[in-house]
Design an enzyme around this catalytic site. Structure first.
Site, PDB file in Angstrom:
ATOM      1  N   ASP A 274       3.008   5.414  18.067  1.00 28.43           N
ATOM      2  CA  ASP A 274       2.686   5.046  16.680  1.00 28.43           C
ATOM      3  C   ASP A 274       1.703   3.892  16.690  1.00 28.43           C
ATOM      4  OD1 ASP A 274       4.106   6.904  15.293  1.00 28.43           O
ATOM      5  OD2 ASP A 274       5.963   5.741  15.367  1.00 28.43           O
TER       6      ASP A 274
ATOM      7  N   ALA B  15      -1.629  -0.762  -9.215  1.00 30.61           N
ATOM      8  CA  ALA B  15      -2.061   0.562  -8.750  1.00 30.61           C
ATOM      9  C   ALA B  15      -3.140   1.116  -9.661  1.00 30.61           C
ATOM     10  CB  ALA B  15      -0.876   1.509  -8.713  1.00 30.61           C
TER      11      ALA B  15
ATOM     12  N   ARG C 290      -6.404  -1.169  -8.827  1.00 30.04           N
ATOM     13  CA  ARG C 290      -6.630  -1.247  -7.387  1.00 30.04           C
ATOM     14  C   ARG C 290      -7.428  -2.510  -7.033  1.00 30.04           C
ATOM     15  NH1 ARG C 290      -8.897   3.312  -4.430  1.00 30.04           N
ATOM     16  NH2 ARG C 290     -10.160   3.950  -6.199  1.00 30.04           N
TER      17      ARG C 290
ATOM     18  N   SER D 130      -7.117  -7.123  -7.148  1.00 25.45           N
ATOM     19  CA  SER D 130      -6.396  -8.326  -7.544  1.00 25.45           C
ATOM     20  C   SER D 130      -7.448  -9.417  -7.681  1.00 25.45           C
ATOM     21  CB  SER D 130      -5.342  -8.690  -6.497  1.00 25.45           C
ATOM     22  OG  SER D 130      -5.988  -9.059  -5.287  1.00 25.45           O
TER      23      SER D 130
ATOM     24  N   ASP E  75      10.584  12.874  10.687  1.00 25.50           N
ATOM     25  CA  ASP E  75      10.303  12.817  12.120  1.00 25.50           C
ATOM     26  C   ASP E  75      11.345  13.602  12.929  1.00 25.50           C
ATOM     27  OD1 ASP E  75       8.030  11.276  12.134  1.00 25.50           O
ATOM     28  OD2 ASP E  75       9.139   9.384  12.139  1.00 25.50           O
TER      29      ASP E  75
END
Lengths: 683, 564
Positions: free
Chosen positions: A309, A380, A383, A385, A523
């Site tokens: 990963d 959201a 998108r 700040s 997984d």
């Protein structure tokens, strides 16, 4: 949610680490050495069983002939068996001690079971069935394994993981699993029980560390066959000695024949074989990894492809600001200043990293925020700040969002800046555009930071013949750039559980063994398909069920350690087998002339160690044979020192150390014991 | 000097054989050699064999066993009935049952242990139709088993390991028959006898005696005796007899013929598994052991005879010539006998009994290591591959992976089969020797007492247990006890190894190979060669060291020092 760190619960003992040569373990092992003399126990190990039978034979002969020499041999043969038992008991000891600690943790208090009508009922934790619903509040122990169906809580899992920092568990998603025996520190959760009584994670863990269900692994079985064969073949070798000798008028006393047999059969590896296996599992436990079977540990040594990963193993997980790219006509410091202002109240790691970079590059100190400082948090919808302060309207965000934002105010997003945005993306980084009013100031590059030393580790793995494949949800461009940085052999971008599964199957079809880590429920199929599937303890119960190992620290980088431990286990077995067989040469040169030099004075020439008398020669060989077991116990428990290198280099080293060493060492050892015996007046 | 020239010629010719015969064998067993296709088709039709049908290991083994069983009965039958059959100019009677049984097994198992003197026991028909035929058949069987094992190693998830009948027919037709035919001509040209006319009777008018000189179809047997590593001589004196081995040329030719197939098979192996380096690694180990033993034996013989030395003759410039033909001398004798015992041949051109004890030890050691340097036709390769699997297992663990050989994982089953195949021989030899020295029947046979007598018995069972067939001599072994015990040794030494080998071939064939990488333990590296040599020496050495100590070593050291 940030938790006020509650005082760590003192109610339960933290899982403690036990030293390998803990006094109590040694004491218990000494006792077990004797109780393991039970022939039913010995029969499981043909090599040591032959030694035990030999001991009985020499004992009878000693009594019949009242010989001091026979007594000495008998005692040392018995010690050989005891030493072997001791080695095994020592290996089991640490696991047993840990299992005892774990047992104390099993909840004996009641569980607050929730009835269908919503009322609570106090029942014993052991009576909980799958599907029962219980309530846990701050101060309660979680009665059994389950899934949070309502609420969020901070939980002290130190009982299982040894890690005292509490973790957050909440309903829904991949962080909803709770483990029996852990402690709720804050809030209230409702848990649906997922484990049958007696089959909880803690129960399994106790069994695993204790080795109750330990089964021989494939390589162990193969080696045991070889050792049995080497034992069987030496029986005719030794038995035939009597007729061979008597044909020419030479007698071979039974005590001597038994002594020779014990010296020739592979007692060293026979005595240490099971200790090596147990200790290998134990080494994983010490690193907080639970292997569900020894087979899995062995498979780890065979792994040829590691699926790694990206987040947590290769990168630190958070992106960090690494460069400011101002637009034409904007000073770099101006961009840094605006970026810093916009990030001052931004608690995300990315935001903090912008502040840090601004300070590093332009020595911009953090400013205290006045009352007019208006932080605009990320949403959201926008998108972006930013901050509104003193009439300045500063925004940072994804390039597309900022472009739309400035254009809506009549500004433009210059082409050269767009080119920069694309270039940053191509390099595997994330571009963050910064604007003030309708003006775009520039782009900040947020880089994935590759962990220190990870590239070297992958290089080592490559040397060991292991291919690393980085798994990431990033797009191929980003993935390629990070893969190049980290030095992995390949990558799987935009990975989904399905593509992961395909990758595993493809590798396996090529005859390779695959290892991976995972934590989510999705997984689970891949974890089950992989030859070594390491589930993170923070993951779902489904993931933990599917894998054949669980990492209690939930650190995916540990996969590499697991592979090394697997290899070390096999190397230790191979090295001690080689050593054991090579030892025989010197023993022959001690015993054969000792037996026959009375009848064939010429054979004294074979006494190349110049041992003082036939009796001391035979006794020295037997004593060496026994003592070498004890001397090698630490090596068996610790494992042969593992050096990552190519197979040929590893082999050359081990053949030299354990092969040639195994040839030479007993010559020295037997001679030394002989000298000592002479000093003590034995002849 | 002469020794150096001999060695150079030998190495050069073997290099050529390795290169061309190795490739040719691969082509033959791959079905790519077709120049006798019509004959081949005819044979297959007669046998009722479908040459395209593949066999799994069990069918292959059953075919092999039934073929060998029929061969034993066939050979036994001719021996027993030779008195009634043609081509018996000496009017020899049928062979006694125990001897006929022992001899039948001996030739079918490629041993050629001879409890008889050929010229006074066997009719021409028996020599040709019974014994020489088995020299071809047993050699073809040996190579077939080796090829089957190599197919198992090279296969990828297959059930089958070839077809026994096809392998035996092709090996005989394309390899053994043509080479033996050519070699026969050379032997005849050099003076070896080849006739069906019966013995020559020569009257010595001066002494007024009539001498009978046995003759027969010698050269035709001689060529396959060597090329098939059989070793059974037409005459009792075997390769020391001038009618069998007339000149230095035939002596060297014999050695070349013996070594040709075993050496070439390492290349065939490399070719079939797709890596010549693998074959070279095996060949290198074989060469090191062969050269070491040859040097050891040749030096021992050059030191002269201890007994002669004790008798006061201290100058033995030519070394120990007792029991050796002066036309060969110590080196050529040692070379021939070492070659013969490092393979499964067992033909000798000098008397092993009269070697120095250490020289005899050199010959014993080649057999005791399992005859792998380079070993018998086929048997040398498959036996050393069993050892290789053991070495891979021990060494493979030491690199931290489940051991694999040529990509095939070596697991419990493979270890089990390989160890059975390796250990059946030493156990058989030790147990039978122990029985022989314990029983009156066994003790009656040796000519000498003490270590030398013990060596005579040990040598007999070592030779038969390894299907070598060479005799140390000095042992009167045509007794019921030795005929039966010897037969047991030969059967176990042959089929006790072949069956686990075929099972191994089946088990390996079914596996999917693991791709090779940096983490793979390389079996074509010098370090593997060292490991394999170590495993061979230690396993062989450990099992036989006590016996050797009580035999040749005790005898040699009796004088208190190693050399005279």
């Amino acid at each position: 949610m940030t938790t006020t760190t509650a005082a760590p619960s003192q109610a339960k003992p933290k899982r403690r680490r036990v030293a390998a040569f803990d006094k109590q373990i040694v004491k218990d092992a000494l006792r077990a050495s004797v109780t393991k003399l039970d022939p039913r126990v010995q029969a499981k190990n043909p090599v040591m069983f032959v030694v035990l039978v030999g001991t009985v034979v020499t004992a009878i002969d000693t009594v019949a002939n009242r010989s001091g020499f026979g007594l000495a041999i008998t005692i040392w043969l018995l010690l050989t068996v005891l030493f072997a038992n001791f080695a095994e008991a020592m290996a089991e000891g640490r696991g047993k001690a840990q299992a005892d600690t774990l047992r104390q943790m099993r909840t004996e208090t009641g569980a607050r079971k929730l009835r269908a009508d919503g009322t609570e009922e106090l029942v014993p934790a052991a009576s909980l069935q799958v599907g029962d619903v219980v309530v846990c509040e701050a101060g309660d122990a979680v009665p059994s394994d389950g899934e949070i169906i309502e609420g969020v809580a901070s939980i002290d899992e130190s009982a299982i993981t040894g890690e005292s920092a509490p973790v957050i568990r909440e309903s829904g998603g991949d962080r909803s699993a709770v483990t029996g025996g852990t402690m709720v520190l804050s809030d209230r959760i409702v848990v649906r029980i997922t484990a049958e009584p007696g089959k909880t994670f803690l129960d399994r863990m106790i069994k695993l560390v204790e080795g109750t269900n330990r089964q021989k692994t494939p390589n162990e079985i193969a080696l045991a066959i070889l050792l049995a064969a080497l034992t069987i073949v030496f029986i005719p070798v030794v038995v035939a000695l009597e007729p061979f000798g008597s044909f020419q008028g030479a007698k071979v006393p039974i005590v001597v024949a038994v002594a020779l047999l014990v010296c020739l059969i592979p007692t060293t590896i026979g005595a240490l074989l099971s200790a090596i296996g147990i200790a290998g599992m134990d080494r994983l436990v010490q690193r907080n990894v639970l292997a569900m079977s020894g087979r899995a540990v062995e498979a780890a040594g065979d792994v040829q492809t590691l699926l790694i990963d990206k987040t947590g193993t290769i990168t630190l997980g958070d992106r960090m600001a690494s460069a400011f790219y101002p637009a034409t006509g904007v000073e770099e410091s101006e961009l840094a200043d605006a970026g810093q202002l916009a990030s001052l109240a931004d608690e995300t790691p990315e935001g903090r990293s912008i502040v840090v970079l601004a300070k590093q590059r332009f020595n911009l100190r953090e400013r205290t925020m006045g009352p007019d400082y208006q932080f605009v948090p990320f949403s959201a919808a926008t998108r972006m700040s930013g901050v509104d302060v003193g009439g300045r309207v500063i925004r940072k965000g994804a390039a597309a969002a900022v472009k739309a934002w400035v254009e809506s105010q009549g500004g433009t997003f210059p082409q050269e800046l767009q080119d920069r945005v694309d270039a940053v993306s191509r390099a595997g980084s994330t571009p963050l555009a910064v604007s003030e009013g309708p003006r775009v100031l520039g782009v900040i590059e947020l880089r994935d930071v590759v962990k220190d030393g990870i590239a070297e580790r992958f290089a080592t793995l490559r040397l060991m013949g292991i291919r690393t494949v980085m798994i990431t949800g990033d797009n191929p461009l980003t993935a390629a750039a990070i893969a190049a940085d980290a030095g992995v052999d390949d990558f799987l971008a935009e990975a989904t559980p399905e593509t992961k599964m395909e990758l595993i199957r493809a590798e396996q079809a090529k005859g390779k063994l695959v290892a991976m880590t995972g934590d989510g429920t999705n997984d689970a199929p891949a974890l089950a398909q992989a030859d070594v599937g390491v589930a993170m303890n923070t993951g779902t119960n489904a993931a933990k069920e599917a894998g054949n190992m669980v990492d209690l620290d939930s650190n995916p980088a540990k996969l590499i350690d697991i592979v090394e431990i697997g290899k070390q286990l096999l190397i230790t077995r191979g090295a001690l087998t080689t050593f054991s067989i090579a030892n025989d040469v010197a023993k022959y040169f001690a015993i054969i002339p000792a037996i026959f030099q009375a009848s064939f004075p010429g054979l004294a020439a074979l006494n190349i160690m110049r041992l003082s008398s036939p009796n001391t020669a035979i006794l020295s060989a037997v004593i060496f044979n026994a003592l070498i077991i004890i001397a090698l116990v630490p090596l068996a428990l610790r494992g042969v020192k593992f050096r990552a290198a190519s197979a040929t280099a590893v082999l050359r080293r081990n053949v030299l150390v354990y092969g040639l060493g195994g040839l030479a060492l007993p010559f020295v050892g037997i001679k030394a014991i002989d000298l000592l015996l002479v000093l003590m007046g034995v002849h | 000097m002469q020794a150096a020239i001999t060695i150079i010629v030998l190495v050069a010719v073997l290099a050529v054989a390795w290169r061309f015969l190795g490739d040719y064998l691969a082509a033959v067993y791959g079905g790519r050699v077709r120049w006798l296709a019509p004959v081949e088709r005819l044979v297959f039709r007669a046998l009722g064999v479908d040459p395209t049908a593949e066999q799994d290991w069990k069918t292959y083994a059953v075919s092999l066993l039934s073929f060998s069983l029929v061969a034993i009965f066939f050979t036994y039958g001719i021996e027993r009935l030779q008195g009634f059959l043609p081509l018996n100019p000496q009017h020899l009677p049928g062979v006694t049952p125990a001897l006929a049984f022992n001899t039948a097994i001996s030739f079918v198992t490629n041993t050629n242990w001879q409890n008889y003197a050929g010229e006074t026991t066997m009719s021409y028909l028996t020599q040709m139709a019974a014994l020489t035929v088995q020299m071809f058949a047993s050699a073809a069987v040996g190579v077939a088993v080796a090829i089957a094992l190599v197919r198992g190693l090279a296969a990828r998830k297959r059930e089958t390991i070839g077809n026994f009948w096809v392998d035996v027919v092709r090996g005989t037709l394309y390899v053994l028959l043509p080479v033996a035919a050519i070699a026969t001509v050379v032997f005849v040209a050099q003076g070896a006898v080849q006739t069906l006319a019966g013995p020559a009777h020569i009257t010595d008018a001066l002494n007024r005696v009539t001498q009978t000189i046995p003759r027969g179809p010698v050269a035709s047997q001689e060529s396959i005796k060597q090329f098939g590593t059989n070793g059974g001589g037409f005459f009792n004196a075997n390769g020391a007899h001038p009618f069998e081995n007339p000149t230095a040329v035939t002596n060297l030719l014999s050695i070349i013929l013996i070594l040709a197939i075993p050496v070439a098979l390492t290349r065939t192996f490399g070719k079939m598994v797709g890596s010549m380096r693998q074959g070279v690694a095996i060949l290198a180990v074989m060469t090191v052991i062969f050269a070491g033993t040859l040097a050891f034996t040749a030096i021992s013989e050059s030191q002269g005879n201890t007994a002669v030395h004790r008798a006061g003759i201290t100058a033995q410039a030519s070394g120990n010539l007792v029991g050796k033909e002066t036309r060969f001398g110590t080196f050529d004798s040692a070379l021939y006998d070492v070659t013969s015992t490092q393979t499964s041949t067992g033909s000798v051109n000098s008397a092993a009994d009269s070697y120095t004890p250490l020289g005899g030890l050199g010959m014993l050691s080649g057999m005791m290591l399992g005859e792998v340097s380079p070993g018998g036709v086929g048997s040398g390769l498959y036996t050393i591959l069993l050892f290789a699997i053991l070495a891979v297992f021990i060494g493979g663990l030491m690199v931290g992976r489940t051991p694999e050989y040529l990509g095939k994982k070596i697991q419990a089953k493979e270890v089990q089969l390989a160890t059975i195949g390796i250990l059946v021989m030493p156990i058989t030899v030790l147990v039978l020797t122990a029985i022989a020295v314990e029983t009156a029947a066994g003790r009656a046979a040796p000519l000498n007492a003490g270590p030398h007598g013990f060596t005579e018995i040990l040598y007999a069972f070592t030779s038969q247990g390894n299907n070598n067939g060479s005799a140390f001599a000095g042992l009167s072994s045509n007794t019921d006890f030795y005929n039966i015990a010897g037969s047991i040794a030969m059967l176990l030494g042959r089929f006790g190894v072949i069956l686990p080998t075929l099972a191994l071939a089946g088990s390996l064939a079914a596996k999917t190979p693991v791709p090779e990488g940096e983490g793979t333990f390389r079996t074509d590296s010098p370090i593997f060669g060292v490991l394999l040599t170590g495993v061979l020496l230690i396993v062989g050495g450990l099992t036989f060291f006590p016996a050797l100590a009580l035999g040749p070593i005790a005898e040699q050291l009796a004088a208190g020092r190693i050399w005279p």
